[in-house]
Design a protein around this motif. Sequence first.
Motif, PDB file in Angstrom:
ATOM      1  N   SER A  30      11.400  10.426 -11.767  1.00 27.95           N
ATOM      2  CA  SER A  30      11.805  11.452 -10.818  1.00 27.95           C
ATOM      3  C   SER A  30      12.512  10.763  -9.657  1.00 27.95           C
ATOM      4  N   ASP A  31      13.337  11.510  -8.942  1.00 28.88           N
ATOM      5  CA  ASP A  31      14.032  10.946  -7.783  1.00 28.88           C
ATOM      6  C   ASP A  31      13.058  10.913  -6.598  1.00 28.88           C
ATOM      7  N   LEU A  32      12.410   9.768  -6.438  1.00 26.90           N
ATOM      8  CA  LEU A  32      11.356   9.666  -5.422  1.00 26.90           C
ATOM      9  C   LEU A  32      11.897   9.672  -3.994  1.00 26.90           C
ATOM     10  N   SER A  33      13.182   9.419  -3.853  1.00 25.71           N
ATOM     11  CA  SER A  33      13.743   9.379  -2.491  1.00 25.71           C
ATOM     12  C   SER A  33      13.670  10.757  -1.826  1.00 25.71           C
ATOM     13  N   LEU A  34      13.638  11.820  -2.658  1.00 28.29           N
ATOM     14  CA  LEU A  34      13.562  13.176  -2.097  1.00 28.29           C
ATOM     15  C   LEU A  34      12.299  13.367  -1.263  1.00 28.29           C
ATOM     16  N   LEU A  35      11.302  12.552  -1.546  1.00 28.05           N
ATOM     17  CA  LEU A  35       9.999  12.723  -0.927  1.00 28.05           C
ATOM     18  C   LEU A  35       9.830  11.890   0.343  1.00 28.05           C
ATOM     19  N   SER A  36      10.808  11.046   0.633  1.00 26.89           N
ATOM     20  CA  SER A  36      10.592  10.074   1.716  1.00 26.89           C
ATOM     21  C   SER A  36      10.379  10.746   3.074  1.00 26.89           C
ATOM     22  N   GLY A  37      11.098  11.846   3.330  1.00 23.91           N
ATOM     23  CA  GLY A  37      10.926  12.538   4.604  1.00 23.91           C
ATOM     24  C   GLY A  37       9.497  13.033   4.787  1.00 23.91           C
ATOM     25  N   VAL A  38       8.970  13.644   3.724  1.00 25.84           N
ATOM     26  CA  VAL A  38       7.605  14.174   3.758  1.00 25.84           C
ATOM     27  C   VAL A  38       6.605  13.042   3.984  1.00 25.84           C
ATOM     28  N   LEU A  39       6.804  11.943   3.258  1.00 26.65           N
ATOM     29  CA  LEU A  39       5.862  10.829   3.375  1.00 26.65           C
ATOM     30  C   LEU A  39       5.947  10.171   4.756  1.00 26.65           C
ATOM     31  N   ASP A  40       7.168  10.089   5.296  1.00 26.68           N
ATOM     32  CA  ASP A  40       7.304   9.526   6.650  1.00 26.68           C
ATOM     33  C   ASP A  40       6.463  10.322   7.634  1.00 26.68           C
ATOM     34  N   GLU A  41       6.476  11.645   7.449  1.00 28.31           N
ATOM     35  CA  GLU A  41       5.785  12.501   8.402  1.00 28.31           C
ATOM     36  C   GLU A  41       4.268  12.513   8.195  1.00 28.31           C
ATOM     37  N   TYR A  42       3.832  12.534   6.928  1.00 19.28           N
ATOM     38  CA  TYR A  42       2.413  12.803   6.670  1.00 19.28           C
ATOM     39  C   TYR A  42       1.597  11.654   6.080  1.00 19.28           C
ATOM     40  N   ALA A  43       2.249  10.642   5.508  1.00 19.08           N
ATOM     41  CA  ALA A  43       1.499   9.646   4.731  1.00 19.08           C
ATOM     42  C   ALA A  43       0.365   9.021   5.523  1.00 19.08           C
TER      43      ALA A  43
ATOM     44  N   VAL B 123       5.438  11.033  -9.481  1.00 12.50           N
ATOM     45  CA  VAL B 123       5.331  11.444  -8.078  1.00 12.50           C
ATOM     46  C   VAL B 123       3.879  11.288  -7.611  1.00 12.50           C
ATOM     47  N   ILE B 124       2.954  11.630  -8.472  1.00  9.87           N
ATOM     48  CA  ILE B 124       1.522  11.479  -8.138  1.00  9.87           C
ATOM     49  C   ILE B 124       1.211  10.006  -7.837  1.00  9.87           C
ATOM     50  N   TYR B 125       1.709   9.119  -8.700  1.00 15.23           N
ATOM     51  CA  TYR B 125       1.485   7.684  -8.466  1.00 15.23           C
ATOM     52  C   TYR B 125       2.111   7.240  -7.142  1.00 15.23           C
ATOM     53  N   HIS B 126       3.295   7.750  -6.888  1.00 18.53           N
ATOM     54  CA  HIS B 126       4.019   7.373  -5.678  1.00 18.53           C
ATOM     55  C   HIS B 126       3.264   7.838  -4.427  1.00 18.53           C
ATOM     56  N   VAL B 127       2.764   9.080  -4.468  1.00 17.62           N
ATOM     57  CA  VAL B 127       2.003   9.615  -3.337  1.00 17.62           C
ATOM     58  C   VAL B 127       0.737   8.775  -3.131  1.00 17.62           C
TER      59      VAL B 127
ATOM     60  N   GLU C  10       0.229   5.651  -3.808  1.00 12.84           N
ATOM     61  CA  GLU C  10       0.562   4.361  -3.207  1.00 12.84           C
ATOM     62  C   GLU C  10       0.875   4.523  -1.717  1.00 12.84           C
ATOM     63  N   ALA C  11       1.683   5.538  -1.422  1.00 19.15           N
ATOM     64  CA  ALA C  11       2.125   5.714  -0.031  1.00 19.15           C
ATOM     65  C   ALA C  11       0.973   6.106   0.898  1.00 19.15           C
ATOM     66  N   THR C  12      -0.018   6.804   0.361  1.00 21.97           N
ATOM     67  CA  THR C  12      -1.108   7.267   1.229  1.00 21.97           C
ATOM     68  C   THR C  12      -2.322   6.346   1.178  1.00 21.97           C
ATOM     69  N   GLY C  13      -2.262   5.331   0.328  1.00 23.41           N
ATOM     70  CA  GLY C  13      -3.383   4.402   0.235  1.00 23.41           C
ATOM     71  C   GLY C  13      -4.571   4.972  -0.517  1.00 23.41           C
ATOM     72  N   ASN C  14      -4.322   5.992  -1.343  1.00 28.89           N
ATOM     73  CA  ASN C  14      -5.387   6.554  -2.180  1.00 28.89           C
ATOM     74  C   ASN C  14      -5.251   6.026  -3.604  1.00 28.89           C
ATOM     75  N   SER C  15      -6.320   6.131  -4.373  1.00 24.29           N
ATOM     76  CA  SER C  15      -6.197   5.773  -5.784  1.00 24.29           C
ATOM     77  C   SER C  15      -5.484   6.919  -6.504  1.00 24.29           C
ATOM     78  N   PRO C  16      -4.736   6.600  -7.580  1.00 25.70           N
ATOM     79  CA  PRO C  16      -4.094   7.691  -8.343  1.00 25.70           C
ATOM     80  C   PRO C  16      -5.135   8.698  -8.831  1.00 25.70           C
ATOM     81  N   ALA C  17      -6.331   8.240  -9.152  1.00 23.96           N
ATOM     82  CA  ALA C  17      -7.376   9.148  -9.639  1.00 23.96           C
ATOM     83  C   ALA C  17      -7.725  10.176  -8.580  1.00 23.96           C
ATOM     84  N   LYS C  18      -7.782   9.748  -7.321  1.00 22.58           N
ATOM     85  CA  LYS C  18      -8.126  10.688  -6.256  1.00 22.58           C
ATOM     86  C   LYS C  18      -7.022  11.745  -6.094  1.00 22.58           C
TER      87      LYS C  18
END
Lengths: 167, 585
Positions: A9-22, A46-50, A52-60
């Motif tokens: 997936s194009d993960l760059s689309l999510l960068s704004g959201v992650l900058d604000e909330y991660a 995208v789940i894996y990317h989120v 990593e960016a939030t410091g959670n495990s993919p399982a969580k």
Amino acid sequence: MCECNKKKSDLSLLSGVLDEYAKVEGSLITILQKAQDIYGYLPIDVIYHVAEATGNSPAKVLGVATFYTQFRLQPIGKYLIMQCQGTACHVNGSERIASAITEELGIKDGETTEDGLFTLSNVACLGCCSLSPVMMINGETYGTLTPEKTINILRELREKAEKEGQA
Amino acid sequence: MKKIVVGEGSCGIAAGAAKVYSAIEPLIEGSGIELKITGCIGMCYLEPIVDVYEGDALVQRLVRVSEKDAQAVVDAVKSGDFSGVEELKILEEDKEFLSKQTRIALRNCGIVDPTDIKDYQRRGGYEALKKVLTTMTQDDVINVIKTSGLAGRGGAGFPTWFKWNAAKNSVSKSGRKYLICNADEGDPGAFMDRAVIESDPHNLIEGMMIGAYAIGATEAVVYVRAEYPLAIVRLENAMKEARENGMLGKNIMGTGFSCDMRIKAGAGAFVCGEETALIESLEGKRGMPRLKPPFPAQAGYNLEPSNINNVETFANVPWILANGGEKFAAMGTEGSKGTKVFAVTGKVKKGGLVEVPMGMTLRDVIFGIAGGIKDGKKCKAVQMGGPSGGCIPYSMFDTVIDYKALGATGAIMGSGGMVVMDESTCMVGMAKFFLDFTTKESCGKCVPCRIGTKRLNEILTRIVNGEGREGDIELLEELCLAVKDGSLCGLGQSAPNPALTTIRYFRDEYEAHIKDKKCPAHECTALLKYSIDPEKCKGCTLCAKKCPAKAIDGEVKKPHAIRQQDCIKCGQCYATCRFGAISVE
């Protein structure tokens, strides 16, 4: 070999959201909601990317994504049929509407037609109980349904989509 | 000045109100007539509704208006002569739907424009907050609420003042305290919270700011169901207006009290209506309930002192502070004070939102206000409290609306869903419907709930499919008690209620399914048998043509017959026959 990460997936689309909330604690659900707005569903990469960016495990992250009915792990069709399964709709015959949809489109709850046009999703209550039985398609509410009326609505939408496809 | 007001709640819009508004808009240009929207008046069965005002006086209410009527409506308003729209005028008997109610939580719904703070202020809005912030202490406020007897309207009925007092007295080391509004209205069949937010969002904001002051909250959060997009939009807009007018945020009304508010959209989980599960969800986790104690008042959201109330509870607060606790307590019964809002739906003639004083009987509401059963059928029962509640049979309709009296029937007050059923609703099917729901919505934390609801659902499923066994009723009863006893939160503790109450009051229906393999309500398709009476059949062939399974044989003008082994029991032949020759049992 696990193929979880094969889809790209194009993960760059999510960068704004992650900058604000991660880094804001407790905002995982908000991030997933915004991700679903962007991609239409939650692709596994995208789940894996989120995660990593939030410091959670993919399982969580996947645990949260599968807990709430709002989140989808599969893409949806052009028309999302939300069929109300509330009590008032049940009493007024929502089951007959469900079987009419299944008969017409060949899909059950959570499935998408092969042509990618319709996805059927059962929802708890749309809160339009006095118009029951009710369904909502892409934000538009259709009330006091009968099996015949339901089938006509679906056929009209299909025709409309076909015309748009030709134009 | 003349004003046309279109009712644009979610129900109204679903019935076509937005189209009516757009059709009227170009027609009044330059006429000096004002066009406004309002929220939900609660007469869902008459939507779309258009009200005509002269100044502040309602001169005409028009119902079931379609966009085709726009020109006639505008002409009538311009001339003041409504004879051209005679068939749209509200009937006298429909006016009673409102005149028999006592509206406190809904007092502005369908009257004010939810997108305009000035409309709310014209009706005394934010006066109660001003009074609280300028003349009252935290304890004063809590005492007024105590006098009023207000109890949690989300369903549990816990005294509001007690929760506020506990949160007020709880010490936060960080200095942070939270006030949370539970707008995760999950009962399928209840929509009063949505109506309040969509129709009168400032009332919620004012009620919450009064609560925030009383407990000393530093931040307020509203947890709204994601399925309510319009409610979120209207509340966001109202919060913006309130901030701009100094009713929300820093230094409210110049009194030095500060509290801001934000919205958290839920993501769809019924269990999040439970307060500790809601807190987990607010923290971005799976919404699974916590063990209590500690209670939210001690360690809630982010482990800080928190107080959670339902929308309707907050919606009563400004009125109580403005009019005094005694006036609220003067309404209702010994143990249940004030009014309660119900969403009356199902097989009634007039479905909608009804707010009545506690102490009225179920009959008063269902027959007196909602007009009784439609299509000339017989009333069978009312379901209250949704998946956590139960079915109360028609024979007990003189039960009064009171937390204790309703609890004694096995049902609960609940958040206010009242789904009315007639003789064509199968009560075993009803129990299965709710267990199906709770099976899906169980969070899985407690084994008796996770597996117990599934087993209950399986047993009910086999009964409605005609595969019920001797002893199933007793098995259900035993398992129901185990699930109740072994679950941590309200979801599991109350999930067996729909099964228990239907067994208690409609045991004969269960027995008919199990022993005679018959569904008395003719709803369970697996148990139906369609047959053609050869005496009455004229051999018109219509049913045979209509049958999707091609299970009907017969020649033209000779009696037809159904091959039972091929019949899929869809009922189309029954609906098609013009001679009443097809029967079902």
